[in-house]
Every structure is written in C-alpha cells, then in structure tokens.
Design an enzyme around this catalytic site. Sequence first.
Site, PDB file in Angstrom:
ATOM      1  N   ARG A  16      39.258 -16.729 -70.825  1.00 42.04           N
ATOM      2  CA  ARG A  16      37.887 -17.068 -71.042  1.00 42.04           C
ATOM      3  C   ARG A  16      36.931 -18.316 -71.617  1.00 42.04           C
ATOM      4  NH1 ARG A  16      41.793 -14.036 -72.889  1.00 42.04           N
ATOM      5  NH2 ARG A  16      41.486 -11.290 -72.759  1.00 42.04           N
ATOM      6  N   ARG A  42      41.270  18.865 -78.206  1.00 43.95           N
ATOM      7  CA  ARG A  42      39.929  17.689 -78.232  1.00 43.95           C
ATOM      8  C   ARG A  42      39.687  17.683 -79.913  1.00 43.95           C
ATOM      9  NH1 ARG A  42      35.608  17.387 -74.982  1.00 43.95           N
ATOM     10  NH2 ARG A  42      35.669  18.288 -73.364  1.00 43.95           N
ATOM     11  N   GLU A  85      38.759  13.115 -72.137  1.00 40.01           N
ATOM     12  CA  GLU A  85      37.964  11.574 -71.575  1.00 40.01           C
ATOM     13  C   GLU A  85      36.861  10.922 -71.658  1.00 40.01           C
ATOM     14  OE1 GLU A  85      36.298  14.873 -68.616  1.00 40.01           O
ATOM     15  OE2 GLU A  85      38.261  13.912 -69.940  1.00 40.01           O
ATOM     16  N   ASP A  86      35.651  11.908 -72.136  1.00 39.37           N
ATOM     17  CA  ASP A  86      34.748  12.023 -72.715  1.00 39.37           C
ATOM     18  C   ASP A  86      35.092  11.177 -74.334  1.00 39.37           C
ATOM     19  OD1 ASP A  86      34.190  15.190 -71.837  1.00 39.37           O
ATOM     20  OD2 ASP A  86      33.075  13.827 -70.612  1.00 39.37           O
ATOM     21  N   ASP A 142      29.389  15.625 -63.257  1.00 41.71           N
ATOM     22  CA  ASP A 142      29.873  16.512 -63.355  1.00 41.71           C
ATOM     23  C   ASP A 142      29.340  17.100 -62.111  1.00 41.71           C
ATOM     24  OD1 ASP A 142      32.085  15.888 -64.306  1.00 41.71           O
ATOM     25  OD2 ASP A 142      31.972  17.240 -65.939  1.00 41.71           O
ATOM     26  N   GLU A 143      30.030  17.829 -61.063  1.00 45.05           N
ATOM     27  CA  GLU A 143      29.746  18.276 -60.145  1.00 45.05           C
ATOM     28  C   GLU A 143      28.912  20.115 -60.360  1.00 45.05           C
ATOM     29  OE1 GLU A 143      32.239  20.785 -57.421  1.00 45.05           O
ATOM     30  OE2 GLU A 143      33.986  20.620 -58.900  1.00 45.05           O
ATOM     31  N   ARG A 198      37.409   9.302 -62.868  1.00 46.61           N
ATOM     32  CA  ARG A 198      36.547   8.507 -63.232  1.00 46.61           C
ATOM     33  C   ARG A 198      36.461   7.431 -64.025  1.00 46.61           C
ATOM     34  NH1 ARG A 198      33.898  13.722 -65.648  1.00 46.61           N
ATOM     35  NH2 ARG A 198      32.124  13.188 -64.489  1.00 46.61           N
TER      36      ARG A 198
END
Length: 761
Positions: A431, A716, A668-669, A580-581, A564
């Site tokens: 760095r 959650r 994950e969200d 998402d699909e 993801r």
Amino acid sequence: MQTRKKYIFLTFLASWLLLFFFGGDQLRRFAFFSGRKGEARRNWPRWTDRSLLKSFADPEELQSDGDPSLPSPQARRAARLSVSKNSRCRMETCFDFSRCEEHGFKVFTYPQEKDQPLSESYGKILTSVKRSRYYTPNPEEACLFILSIDTLDRDHLSGQYVHNVDEKIRSFPLWNDGRNHLIFNLYSGTWPNYTEDLGFDIGQAILAKASFYTETFRPGFDISIPLFPKDHPQRGGERGWLYQDSIPPKKKYLLVFKGKRYLTGIGSSTRNALHHIHNGKDIISLTTCKHGKDWQKHKDTRCDKDNVDYEKFDYQELLHNSTFCIVPRGRRLGSFRFLEALKAACIPVLLSDGWELPFSEAIDWGKAAVVGNEKLLLQVPSAVRCLHPERVLAFQQQTQFLWDAYFSSVDKIVHTTLEIIKDRLLPHRSRSRFLWNELPGGLLALPDFSTHPEDFPFYYLQHGRTLPQLSTANSVHATTPILCTPFLGSSPSEKFTALIRAGSPSGSLSQPILRLIQAISGSQYCAQILVLWSCEKPPPPSGKWPQTTVPLTIIQGRRKLSDRFFPYAAIQTDAVLSLDEHTTLSTSEVDFAFVVWRSFPERIVGFFTRSHFWDAEQRRWGYTSRWTNEISIVLTGAAFYHRYYHSLFMEYLPLGLRELVDSLGACEDILMNVLVAAVTKLPPIKVTQRKQQEAAAQQVNARRGGVETPPRFYQRHDCLNQLVDWFGSMPLVSSQLRLDPVLFKDQVSVLRKKYPRLEKP
C-alpha cells in the site's frame, strides 16, 4: 624617568584597590580566583544565583545538579542499545522470506500451556490474531509466529511479570533465535530508569512495542504500537466524538492537560513545568502529586494548591471542550492520554522527545498531531494559536479517521501490525502512504486488488467525482449532488457487467430469466452478461440461450450463496449489476440506476430495500421487510455496486462469516450491505421502479425473502445479530433517500421525459 615609573605604579595600585573593594564580590565568583578551576566553569552560572540570572521558578523546583538517582543521557542510551544484540536487524537479514512463498502470509500462535499466566490484554491480542484472515492452526504453513507467553508487561515489579522467559522460548523447536517471530510489549523496564530492557533476549524477532525510543527502533523491522488500557474493546470500539455539526473547530478551551505530576525521577521535569502555561481561561493545565505510596515524602510547596485546583475540573469535560490536548511523556514515552485525545477529536500536542510514534511507517502524523519539544514548552501556546481554523478542522477530522481506522479496538491495532509486516514481504505490491492516510484506510484497501487509488470506489468520494449529467435525477428527501474535480482525472467505467445467479432446481431456462437477459442486453451501458449457473444439472447448450447484442458467458458455480460475490476474472468493468433469475426490470430502470450509481460508486444502488431496527424488548437488532420511509439494506438481487467489494468480501472477511452465509441461506444480502456500510459509513441508495411493477416486485421479493416465512425471517434476525457481534458494532446506516427521474409522476407528457418507459404502461 624614575618619577614616571613611580606615578605609573601608584596609578596601577590605586586602580587595583578600587577594583578589589567595589567589584571583588563579583570577581571571586570566577574560576580564575578559585583553585577548582574546572569545577567552577562547569557550575557557572548557578541557577540559584539571582544576581546573575533571574529565576522565574520556585527555588524548590530547581536542582543545581539534577536528580542524582537518574543515570546520565549517555548511560541511558547505552542501556537502551544493549537490549537487543541484533540492533542492526532488517527484514533482509533477520527474516526468512522462503517460509512465506508456498502458503503466503500465514500467522501461527503457539498453543497456550495449562498453568501459564495470561493477562487480559494479551488474551485479546491472541484472539485478534486468530480472528484475522491470516491465521493458520498449522505451524508448517506459517510465515510468522507469535508466542503464547505473555510479554506485554516486563516490569519485574508488576504482578503480571512472567519469569524465566529465556528458558521457555529456547525450549521451543520453532524459536530459531526469534527468526520470523513477532513479540508484543507494552511496558518495559522498571523504576527508576525505565530502560527498554525486556528481561530476555528477543534474538532476531520483530518487536511490536509501545513507548519505542527512536534510538533503539529498527526502521523497516520493528513496529511502534500505541499504549492501550486493559479495558480497550476487543473489536468495533466506540466512535469518535467529532460530528458533522462540530463547526467552528475551536472549542471552549484552546489547550488542556489534567494528570499526574511526578516529583522526582524520569519524566518529572516535563510534567513539573506544565503549570507555567496555565492561565485559567483558555489554557487549563492541572497536575496533582497525590499519587503513589510515598508522594507526601517528596511533597513540595505547590502540591496542596495543585491538588485543590485539580478537583475543580472534570477530565472528560475538558476532553470534550478543548481544541488541543497536551500529551506529555510519563515514566515511559507513551501514555493512555494519546488514544484518549484521538478519540475525543482533541488534537494531540506531543511532548515526548525521542518517541517513535505508533505505526509511523504507515501513518503521517503531521496531519493529525502537533509534535512539540519538551524543552520548548513555553512556545506551545503561541504555536497552536497560529494554526488557521481550516487546518485545525482538518487535524480534527484526521484524528477521527485514524482512531476509527487503526486504534479504536485491539483487533484494529493487531491487524494493522500484521498488514504492515505483510506489505514488507512484497514491496512492489504494498500500500502507498496515501492509501494508509485516506479514508477508509489501509486495512480496507487491499493491495492484492490494486495499488492505484483510482481503481478503488471510495476515493471518488474523498477527492471528487466525475458525475454524469444528472439533470434527470431528482430526489425525495435528498439534496443536489456536488460536482467536483475527479481524483487523478479518473472516473468509474462507463459500462457495467450484469451477473445473473441462476439456481432453478429444474435446470431449464425459465421465462423470467429470458426476459431479464433481453432487457439487460438492451441497455446502452451493458458491456457483458455473466450467468452464474448454480444448479446440479448442467447448463443448457448455447443454442437454447437467447441471442444478445453483448457477450453472454456461463460460469459454473459451486451452488453456494457466497459464489455471487466471488471476484471472477471475467468481470472487467468497475460496475457490477447483481441479479436474481426471477428479477423483473426494464431497460429504462437499469439505465437510470446505472447513471445514479456512477454518481455514487462507493455505495450500493438498487431497487428492493429493507431496514433494521433496535428491539428494546428483546435487546437485539431486528430486520424488517415492511415498506417504510427509512432504508438501510438494498437486496443484491437487483443492485449496482463496485467490483472491488467482491475482492473485499472474499479476502477481507474471514472464512467463518462466508460459511455463515452459506449455512443460513438467507444472509448474503445483509452481509454485503454490512460490509459496504462498514467501509463507507454511508447508507445505500434506492432508485425508483415502474409503478405497475411494484406488485410484481413484491412477488419476486417473496421468493427472496420479501414476505418471509417465520423460519427464514428468524434466520435473517440471527444473521444480522451475528454479524453485529463480529464487527463489534452496528455498521448499517439508515437513510430516507430515494432518487427519481425529473418529472417522474408529474402531469407532463410522457414523451417529454428522458425515461418514458418508467411510467408508460
């Protein structure tokens, strides 16, 4: 001739007699009239001689020959230099780089013996090492070793002093004269000299030490760390005291000090002189000699008055209401006051000559502290008065950044130490000093991703942005963005990569994903589409996929939710559109959201939102999917963010948190939002949706946890509280910001609007 000689002799004799009678008292003070010529020269002028040099201090304060119990400066320097036999150690000579080649930078801590004493502070240090992403339980993989023997307090008068350290470490088969070892120390030496003697030979080990003398500090090898108390938090830590409305920067008091005054011994000269700058108005300097067992033995005439004045002011109130805080040396060079001043946004004025400041290899202390000289104390008030208010505010802001980034917890102190050592292994990939001294700091700017500031998302925030023409952007509960000059002339890329996670059990292409691919490929900003195939069955052949104007690539996943956020090499653009699909979006919605993201590349920008709250009854954090004005989470099933967060997610976060996401299946969200909020200290941004799609969005959210079933909802809740426990605080930030196009929902012809399809049925 004889008469002339007689007159000359009489004149000389008369002059001599006059000089002897009227000026003899002064002449007798010179060494010429003394048999001890050399001694007289050394002792002249005597400080108690009021006729030659007027004294501005009380006679009791002055000692003609200093404290006889203290060694000379030469003796102290020799004692410090004799602490380590390898005073010329450098990484190139005392560190085995070959141990780091196969497995990278891994850290191993020795197993603790059953009856081995361990202080609370050292226990926190070992816990921090094990919580780091570099920890390994296998010594064969290790590049760096840390002892389980408590070496923090090496004052042999302390109850936490560990005896026979030399014998113990020599029995370790991995010791190897300390090579590739890291030793932590907070207190060295003892009364009266307080030398840097640790009581054992550290060999070729790296020393991470508080109160480091510059004379014994080995640049590029040792590390100076701050002195922290035993109740310093393990992780998280309390936020600093400076807030955005703390204007003007000057407070009630200009300069303050409240602390102990040493009557004798090392460090006494500096603290004994602090009362000279006290004026009782904007400079408050209070000391007390009422400490220690024998303080009354050495009590002087000032003690009683000092003790009375000392009780008139509250220490915390002084910290809150002062612009500058004096940080003098104590018995050792460092003190707890240093971190207390940083936390309080009270600019430290350091009076500790020869102190190697904490993490000076990385941190530019010239932006956050005033380094004074112990011998020039009386110049300090005028020096701090000369600082311009703009510079004072910049100093205060930097103290808050440094406190939050490197000093607010034991975790951050230890992890900063490890990151500095890691940077030494590959200097060409280390760095820069800029990354260490700008938000969000060196711990969150991973050199494995890049060493160039313009590749990271958050430096647009610090040094300006190149904003697109956001004439189409309006906001509910928002203010107009500020246009400024971009850092190094750079800006986020003008294209994005769409990453669609497909996890349908059937393994076939559903109608929603086909429509989604067509809508995304129609965007003028789309560079490519990546489909993350997370099904047990293989993906359909290429002929089954729709024809698009942009490249379409299939990536085989591992059927984990954390996949993801993997930093795939195929992602070449700065912006990632995570989908998402079953997500339903139009091309206009995607275009508008991307334009907004380019204005805020450090944040998550998306459509579907959630929020968190504090449940006072349960005394824990809660998660809600209710549609409210406040938001703190944007679901990553339809959101833009910078690709750097993929690297941060996989490399900065420990494996345990990623496994938590995969095990709960609904986290994950939250984890990605918590991570981004911890980095930026900012909330996500919600953008508008088509009105007729809101009902469809609720159905999509139900598949992703929008209308959660009780088990998923509790998952959650548990996930959020486990993440707060790991981070040590709640990083999420609530906001009421939503960005809409100009004229959105206004009584104006749709044809006149830039994004007509957002309202067109």
